[in-house]
Enzyme design. Sequence first.
Site, PDB file in Angstrom:
ATOM      1  N   HIS A   1      -3.418  22.708 -10.928  1.00 53.53           N
ATOM      2  CA  HIS A   1      -3.591  23.576 -12.102  1.00 53.53           C
ATOM      3  C   HIS A   1      -3.460  24.938 -11.450  1.00 53.53           C
ATOM      4  CE1 HIS A   1      -5.681  20.564 -14.910  1.00 53.53           C
ATOM      5  NE2 HIS A   1      -5.815  20.021 -13.741  1.00 53.53           N
TER       6      HIS A   1
ATOM      7  N   HIS B   1      -1.379  16.686  -9.181  1.00 56.99           N
ATOM      8  CA  HIS B   1      -0.821  18.141 -10.074  1.00 56.99           C
ATOM      9  C   HIS B   1      -1.783  19.084  -9.392  1.00 56.99           C
ATOM     10  CE1 HIS B   1      -3.512  15.981 -12.682  1.00 56.99           C
ATOM     11  NE2 HIS B   1      -4.032  17.094 -13.088  1.00 56.99           N
TER      12      HIS B   1
ATOM     13  N   ASP C   1      -0.114  23.482 -19.546  1.00 55.26           N
ATOM     14  CA  ASP C   1      -1.023  22.622 -19.862  1.00 55.26           C
ATOM     15  C   ASP C   1      -1.032  22.491 -21.473  1.00 55.26           C
ATOM     16  OD1 ASP C   1      -3.369  21.178 -18.269  1.00 55.26           O
ATOM     17  OD2 ASP C   1      -3.631  21.235 -20.409  1.00 55.26           O
TER      18      ASP C   1
ATOM     19  N   ASN D   1      -7.858  18.260  -9.076  1.00 56.29           N
ATOM     20  CA  ASN D   1      -9.051  17.464  -9.254  1.00 56.29           C
ATOM     21  C   ASN D   1      -8.533  16.171  -8.853  1.00 56.29           C
ATOM     22  OD1 ASN D   1     -10.498  19.230 -10.951  1.00 56.29           O
ATOM     23  ND2 ASN D   1      -9.161  18.722 -12.705  1.00 56.29           N
TER      24      ASN D   1
ATOM     25  N   GLN E   1     -10.420  14.084 -12.717  1.00 54.58           N
ATOM     26  CA  GLN E   1      -8.965  13.784 -12.890  1.00 54.58           C
ATOM     27  C   GLN E   1      -8.687  12.833 -13.916  1.00 54.58           C
ATOM     28  OE1 GLN E   1      -7.120  12.431  -9.094  1.00 54.58           O
ATOM     29  NE2 GLN E   1      -5.181  12.520 -10.060  1.00 54.58           N
TER      30      GLN E   1
ATOM     31  N   VAL F   1      -5.159  12.524 -15.018  1.00 53.64           N
ATOM     32  CA  VAL F   1      -3.742  12.146 -15.041  1.00 53.64           C
ATOM     33  C   VAL F   1      -3.427  11.798 -13.534  1.00 53.64           C
ATOM     34  CG1 VAL F   1      -1.209  12.706 -15.289  1.00 53.64           C
ATOM     35  CG2 VAL F   1      -2.966  13.568 -16.998  1.00 53.64           C
TER      36      VAL F   1
HETATM   37  P1  AMP Z   1      -6.587  16.511 -14.699  1.00 51.84           P
HETATM   38  O1  AMP Z   1      -8.003  16.383 -15.570  1.00 51.84           O
HETATM   39  O2  AMP Z   1      -6.949  17.339 -13.460  1.00 51.84           O
HETATM   40  O3  AMP Z   1      -6.036  15.028 -14.193  1.00 51.84           O
HETATM   41  O4  AMP Z   1      -5.799  17.339 -15.642  1.00 51.84           O
HETATM   42  C1  AMP Z   1      -4.641  16.804 -16.419  1.00 51.84           C
HETATM   43  C2  AMP Z   1      -3.913  17.978 -17.191  1.00 51.84           C
HETATM   44  O5  AMP Z   1      -3.034  17.511 -17.713  1.00 51.84           O
HETATM   45  C3  AMP Z   1      -5.275  18.179 -18.463  1.00 51.84           C
HETATM   46  O6  AMP Z   1      -5.451  19.658 -18.343  1.00 51.84           O
HETATM   47  C4  AMP Z   1      -4.469  17.997 -19.568  1.00 51.84           C
HETATM   48  O7  AMP Z   1      -4.846  18.841 -20.795  1.00 51.84           O
HETATM   49  C5  AMP Z   1      -3.009  17.962 -19.053  1.00 51.84           C
HETATM   50  N1  AMP Z   1      -2.039  17.151 -19.831  1.00 51.84           N
HETATM   51  C6  AMP Z   1      -2.242  15.912 -20.358  1.00 51.84           C
HETATM   52  N2  AMP Z   1      -1.199  15.348 -20.980  1.00 51.84           N
HETATM   53  C7  AMP Z   1      -0.166  16.447 -21.065  1.00 51.84           C
HETATM   54  C8  AMP Z   1       1.105  16.762 -21.643  1.00 51.84           C
HETATM   55  N3  AMP Z   1       1.584  16.180 -22.397  1.00 51.84           N
HETATM   56  N4  AMP Z   1       1.399  18.046 -21.383  1.00 51.84           N
HETATM   57  C9  AMP Z   1       0.958  19.012 -20.902  1.00 51.84           C
HETATM   58  N5  AMP Z   1       0.037  18.962 -20.247  1.00 51.84           N
HETATM   59  C10 AMP Z   1      -0.914  17.916 -20.365  1.00 51.84           C
END
Ligand code: AMP
Length: 114
Positions: free
Chosen positions: A102, A100, A30, A87, A94, A96
């Site tokens: 974590h 996914h 991350d 999430n 959430q 992204v």
């Molecule tokens: P979520 O909030 O569950 O959607 O988690 C999205 C995660 O993606 C967050 O913990 C971000 O820090 C991570 N994230 C976003 N962009 C990137 C990236 N380019 N490389 C690695 N992690 C990322």
Amino acid sequence: MSESIFSKIIRREIPATIVYEDERVIAFRDIAPQAPVHILIVPKKPIATLNDATEEDRELLGHILLTAQRLAHQENIADRGYRLVINTNSEAGQTVFHLHCHLLGGRPMSWPPG
Ligand code: AMP
């Protein structure tokens, strides 16, 4: 679903620290780690949220969990303990919209989560 940043990582269009990859999933660190170990396990199939997974994805969802277990061993946190988080949608935070999981570990964690 619209294209996510994770699809760009899968296609190597933007950089990431990839720790594992096979034909079905990719795992990378991350960019804003919340624990000493913070890895995202991402299916290559672009499913937006867990709500969008179907019976067809049963094997893929199991593969994500077994990949997390394998990475926990690889990162030496399997015995100490670790947390898996998926999430889903806005109240869960959430950000992204490409499914996914974590993998978090390397420090004690409290419950309930924030
Ligand atoms: P979520 O909030 O569950 O959607 O988690 C999205 C995660 O993606 C967050 O913990 C971000 O820090 C991570 N994230 C976003 N962009 C990137 C990236 N380019 N490389 C690695 N992690 C990322």
